[in-house]
Design a protein around this motif. Sequence first.
Motif, PDB file in Angstrom:
ATOM      1  N   MET A  19       0.831  -1.348   0.009  1.00 24.62           N
ATOM      2  CA  MET A  19       0.150  -0.141  -0.033  1.00 24.62           C
ATOM      3  C   MET A  19       0.845   1.168  -0.107  1.00 24.62           C
ATOM      4  SD  MET A  19      -2.728   1.842   0.390  1.00 24.62           S
ATOM      5  CE  MET A  19      -3.170   3.198   1.005  1.00 24.62           C
ATOM      6  N   ILE A  20       1.721   1.340   0.707  1.00 26.61           N
ATOM      7  CA  ILE A  20       2.676   2.569   0.923  1.00 26.61           C
ATOM      8  C   ILE A  20       3.311   2.703  -0.340  1.00 26.61           C
ATOM      9  CG2 ILE A  20       4.947   3.251   1.960  1.00 26.61           C
ATOM     10  CD1 ILE A  20       3.991   2.173   4.621  1.00 26.61           C
ATOM     11  N   GLU A  21       3.958   1.646  -1.084  1.00 26.95           N
ATOM     12  CA  GLU A  21       4.761   1.824  -2.366  1.00 26.95           C
ATOM     13  C   GLU A  21       3.669   2.496  -3.408  1.00 26.95           C
ATOM     14  OE1 GLU A  21       7.993   1.955  -2.323  1.00 26.95           O
ATOM     15  OE2 GLU A  21       7.995   1.623  -0.533  1.00 26.95           O
ATOM     16  N   ARG A  22       2.399   1.897  -3.561  1.00 29.59           N
ATOM     17  CA  ARG A  22       1.401   2.159  -4.612  1.00 29.59           C
ATOM     18  C   ARG A  22       1.245   3.631  -4.208  1.00 29.59           C
ATOM     19  NH1 ARG A  22      -2.829  -2.505  -4.449  1.00 29.59           N
ATOM     20  NH2 ARG A  22      -3.920  -0.864  -3.470  1.00 29.59           N
ATOM     21  N   PHE A  23       0.912   3.998  -3.101  1.00 31.43           N
ATOM     22  CA  PHE A  23       0.704   5.629  -2.788  1.00 31.43           C
ATOM     23  C   PHE A  23       1.653   6.499  -3.110  1.00 31.43           C
ATOM     24  CE2 PHE A  23       0.153   9.231  -0.071  1.00 31.43           C
ATOM     25  CZ  PHE A  23      -1.160   9.324  -0.019  1.00 31.43           C
ATOM     26  N   ALA A  24       2.860   6.050  -2.987  1.00 32.88           N
ATOM     27  CA  ALA A  24       4.105   6.617  -3.354  1.00 32.88           C
ATOM     28  C   ALA A  24       4.245   6.805  -4.770  1.00 32.88           C
ATOM     29  CB  ALA A  24       5.380   6.081  -2.838  1.00 32.88           C
ATOM     30  N   ASP A  25       3.914   5.786  -5.508  1.00 40.52           N
ATOM     31  CA  ASP A  25       3.749   5.955  -6.946  1.00 40.52           C
ATOM     32  C   ASP A  25       2.933   7.029  -7.538  1.00 40.52           C
ATOM     33  OD1 ASP A  25       5.854   4.010  -7.221  1.00 40.52           O
ATOM     34  OD2 ASP A  25       4.128   2.295  -7.535  1.00 40.52           O
ATOM     35  N   TYR A  26       1.453   6.845  -6.801  1.00 42.78           N
ATOM     36  CA  TYR A  26       0.620   7.833  -7.048  1.00 42.78           C
ATOM     37  C   TYR A  26       1.115   9.262  -6.698  1.00 42.78           C
ATOM     38  CZ  TYR A  26      -3.848  10.313  -7.384  1.00 42.78           C
ATOM     39  OH  TYR A  26      -4.827  11.416  -7.471  1.00 42.78           O
ATOM     40  N   TRP A  27       1.500   9.395  -5.682  1.00 41.71           N
ATOM     41  CA  TRP A  27       2.098  10.835  -5.142  1.00 41.71           C
ATOM     42  C   TRP A  27       3.053  11.271  -6.175  1.00 41.71           C
ATOM     43  CZ3 TRP A  27       0.392  12.678  -0.404  1.00 41.71           C
ATOM     44  CH2 TRP A  27       1.022  13.815   0.268  1.00 41.71           C
ATOM     45  N   ALA A  28       4.057  10.479  -6.507  1.00 36.44           N
ATOM     46  CA  ALA A  28       5.060  10.880  -7.596  1.00 36.44           C
ATOM     47  C   ALA A  28       4.352  11.374  -9.067  1.00 36.44           C
ATOM     48  CB  ALA A  28       5.953   9.803  -7.631  1.00 36.44           C
ATOM     49  N   ILE A  29       3.373  10.770  -9.354  1.00 36.50           N
ATOM     50  CA  ILE A  29       2.682  10.928 -10.453  1.00 36.50           C
ATOM     51  C   ILE A  29       2.073  12.354 -10.372  1.00 36.50           C
ATOM     52  CG2 ILE A  29       0.471  10.569 -11.834  1.00 36.50           C
ATOM     53  CD1 ILE A  29       1.117   7.642 -11.425  1.00 36.50           C
ATOM     54  N   ILE A  35       9.589   9.385  -1.837  1.00 35.43           N
ATOM     55  CA  ILE A  35       9.869   9.461  -0.460  1.00 35.43           C
ATOM     56  C   ILE A  35       8.944  10.202   0.203  1.00 35.43           C
ATOM     57  CG2 ILE A  35      11.523  11.184  -0.457  1.00 35.43           C
ATOM     58  CD1 ILE A  35      11.661   8.080   1.780  1.00 35.43           C
ATOM     59  N   GLU A  36       8.525  11.261  -0.234  1.00 33.89           N
ATOM     60  CA  GLU A  36       7.327  12.366   0.254  1.00 33.89           C
ATOM     61  C   GLU A  36       6.296  11.503   0.556  1.00 33.89           C
ATOM     62  OE1 GLU A  36       5.509  16.444   0.089  1.00 33.89           O
ATOM     63  OE2 GLU A  36       7.158  16.018  -1.469  1.00 33.89           O
ATOM     64  N   GLY A  37       5.793  10.698  -0.795  1.00 34.06           N
ATOM     65  CA  GLY A  37       4.635   9.705  -0.507  1.00 34.06           C
ATOM     66  C   GLY A  37       4.661   8.766   0.200  1.00 34.06           C
ATOM     67  N   SER A  50      12.036   6.404   9.876  1.00 32.52           N
ATOM     68  CA  SER A  50      13.075   6.322   9.036  1.00 32.52           C
ATOM     69  C   SER A  50      13.643   4.652   9.273  1.00 32.52           C
ATOM     70  CB  SER A  50      14.327   7.071   9.670  1.00 32.52           C
ATOM     71  OG  SER A  50      15.625   6.758   9.328  1.00 32.52           O
ATOM     72  N   GLU A  51      13.370   4.216  10.500  1.00 36.08           N
ATOM     73  CA  GLU A  51      13.662   2.840  10.433  1.00 36.08           C
ATOM     74  C   GLU A  51      12.671   1.736   9.766  1.00 36.08           C
ATOM     75  OE1 GLU A  51      13.801  -0.421  14.124  1.00 36.08           O
ATOM     76  OE2 GLU A  51      14.478   1.325  14.513  1.00 36.08           O
ATOM     77  N   GLU A  52      11.392   2.219   9.996  1.00 38.06           N
ATOM     78  CA  GLU A  52      10.288   1.565   9.322  1.00 38.06           C
ATOM     79  C   GLU A  52      10.467   1.363   7.763  1.00 38.06           C
ATOM     80  OE1 GLU A  52       7.811  -0.609  10.388  1.00 38.06           O
ATOM     81  OE2 GLU A  52       8.704  -0.547  12.445  1.00 38.06           O
ATOM     82  N   LEU A  53      10.669   2.766   7.066  1.00 38.29           N
ATOM     83  CA  LEU A  53      10.783   2.913   5.574  1.00 38.29           C
ATOM     84  C   LEU A  53      12.383   2.734   4.961  1.00 38.29           C
ATOM     85  CD1 LEU A  53       8.587   6.025   5.329  1.00 38.29           C
ATOM     86  CD2 LEU A  53       7.979   3.553   5.043  1.00 38.29           C
ATOM     87  N   GLY A  54      13.042   2.687   5.920  1.00 36.42           N
ATOM     88  CA  GLY A  54      14.505   2.279   5.433  1.00 36.42           C
ATOM     89  C   GLY A  54      15.104   3.652   4.824  1.00 36.42           C
ATOM     90  N   VAL A  55      14.699   4.723   5.319  1.00 42.37           N
ATOM     91  CA  VAL A  55      15.339   5.947   4.813  1.00 42.37           C
ATOM     92  C   VAL A  55      16.269   6.887   5.733  1.00 42.37           C
ATOM     93  CG1 VAL A  55      13.474   6.362   2.846  1.00 42.37           C
ATOM     94  CG2 VAL A  55      13.138   7.423   5.094  1.00 42.37           C
ATOM     95  N   SER A  56      16.660   7.659   5.500  1.00 40.87           N
ATOM     96  CA  SER A  56      17.624   8.524   6.601  1.00 40.87           C
ATOM     97  C   SER A  56      16.639   9.487   7.317  1.00 40.87           C
ATOM     98  CB  SER A  56      18.764   9.321   5.671  1.00 40.87           C
ATOM     99  OG  SER A  56      17.998  10.538   5.006  1.00 40.87           O
ATOM    100  N   ARG A  57      17.348   9.703   8.262  1.00 37.22           N
ATOM    101  CA  ARG A  57      16.410  10.559   9.202  1.00 37.22           C
ATOM    102  C   ARG A  57      16.427  12.099   8.612  1.00 37.22           C
ATOM    103  NH1 ARG A  57      18.309   9.417  15.193  1.00 37.22           N
ATOM    104  NH2 ARG A  57      18.708   7.206  14.976  1.00 37.22           N
TER     105      ARG A  57
END
Length: 66
Positions: free
Chosen positions: A1-11, A17-19, A39-46
Motif C-alpha cells: 500500500m505504501i509503495e502504491r501510494f508513493a507511486d501515485y504521489w510521484a505522478i 519518498i514524500e509519498g 526512518s527505521e520503518e521505511l529504510g530512509v535517512s532521518r
Amino acid sequence: MIERFADYWAIKGASRIEGRIAAYLLLDDSAGVSAAGISEELGVSRGSVSTITRRQPRPHPPREYA
C-alpha cells in the motif's frame, strides 16, 4: 500500500519518498511517531524524514467560539 501510494504521489509531481512518508503517517495508528521510527520503518535517512515533515503544513489549533 505504501509503495502504491508513493507511486501515485510521484505522478502528481512530488517525490516518492514524500509519498512513502505521507502514506506511513496516514496508516500509522499509534499515538505518535518519531523521525527515527519513520526512518527505521521505511529504510530512509532521518535527514530525509526531517526535511520532508518540516515542509508539511501544520494543523491549525481548534477555534474557540464564544
